[in-house]
Write an enzyme that holds these catalytic residues in place. Structure first.
Site: not given
Length: 306
Positions: A106, A133, A136, A223, A263
């Site tokens: 990450r 991502h 996710q 987001d 998310c």
């Protein structure tokens, strides 16, 4: 019939398209199976270990990868801090790949993911970068299938910043037949190369009009306006993005059965409201739960679970 879990020697997940269409479907099928019958897979990855590298703070990603591998019979070790700061990235990875069976990263830069994968003899999994991502969005499409029973023909409106989540949604949900409209302020559209690639694989529309995007949508997704690493832009963005806030008025333009996705973490009062997150339409915690199951499916495919 037992699912085939044989893995190729090194199959990375640097970005969404590293998973072929067949692999993507297999990951999601296993995610559903492991969610419904967790005990069946409780020793599938016994003796397998993950090395987790975290440059950014994490709740969902770290917890679900650590729990995921443990619930499959393996274990994880976690390192927090800048990758490549104390020693070169190529040295970091050539230590980890002698101790672990996969590396989960990450990080801030997609270039770090690419370099890890270049030097690694074990799978490298992009758990978030500035460009993608994918983990996710695996959980997101699992959640969408659970709610609607299909992907094909659904309309998803992503409202806000054309960021890594938008990129992965276009590349993964688009391949599964979800029709995506991305609504961003001028100057904040997704990466044009990602858009071009995604448009060859699915139906992608870009607009600056959030209400037009949301009209008739089955799924409304947003987001944070400012991603980690771009905090210096927050004051400017907070003046530009308010028309893209997903509130009750915007949700009323979507279908009556539309769901709301995020998310997380959410900045309530900025990109969305407390009322929307806490409404019956919100599936944000279903998404979070499915991070665990989708990542288990991914690990089973990449590590060749028994």
């Amino acid at each position: 019939m037992e699912p085939s879990l044989a893995a190729s020697p090194i199959q990375h997940l640097r970005e969404d398209l590293d998973l072929s269409q067949d692999m993507l479907v297999r990951v999601l099928d296993l995610a559903a199976q492991v969610k419904s019958s967790p005990q069946r897979f409780s020793q599938a990855l016994a003796g397998k270990y993950l090395g987790l590298l975290f440059e950014k703070p994490s709740l969902r990603t770290r917890t679900t990868f650590e729990l995921g591998i443990k619930q499959l019979g393996g274990d994880a070790v976690t390192s927090v801090g800048a990758v490549g700061e104390r020693e070169p990235v190529k040295d970091v990875v050539r230590n980890l790949d002698r101790w672990t069976q996969a590396i989960v990263a990450r990080v801030f830069s997609q270039d770090t993911v690419k370099e890890l994968a270049h030097w690694s003899r074990v799978p490298v999994i992009n758990a978030l970068s500035d460009m993608y991502h994918p983990c996710q969005v695996l959980a997101d499409v699992q959640t969408i299938k659970e709610k609607f029973g299909r992907w094909e023909g659904l309309k998803l409106a992503f409202v806000g910043d054309g960021n890594n989540v938008a990129h992965s949604l276009m590349l993964t949900a688009g391949r599964l037949g979800v029709q995506l409209t991305i609504a961003t302020p001028p100057g904040y559209a997704p990466n044009p190369e990602v858009v071009a690639t995604a448009s060859r694989l699915g139906k992608i529309t870009l607009t600056n009009d959030p209400l037009q995007a949301v009209a008739g949508a089955h799924i409304v997704y947003t987001d944070a306006w400012t991603s980690m690493g771009h905090e210096g832009e927050a004051d400017v963005r907070n003046k530009i993005f308010p028309p893209y806030r997903v509130d009750d008025v915007m949700m009323s333009k979507a279908r009556e059965d539309a769901i709301f996705m995020h998310c997380l973490p959410a900045h309530r009062g900025e990109e969305t409201t407390d009322a929307v997150i806490e409404s019956a339409r919100s599936v944000v915690f279903d998404q979070s739960e499915n991070r665990l199951h989708a990542q288990k499916g991914l690990l089973l495919v990449l590590l060749g679970g028994q």
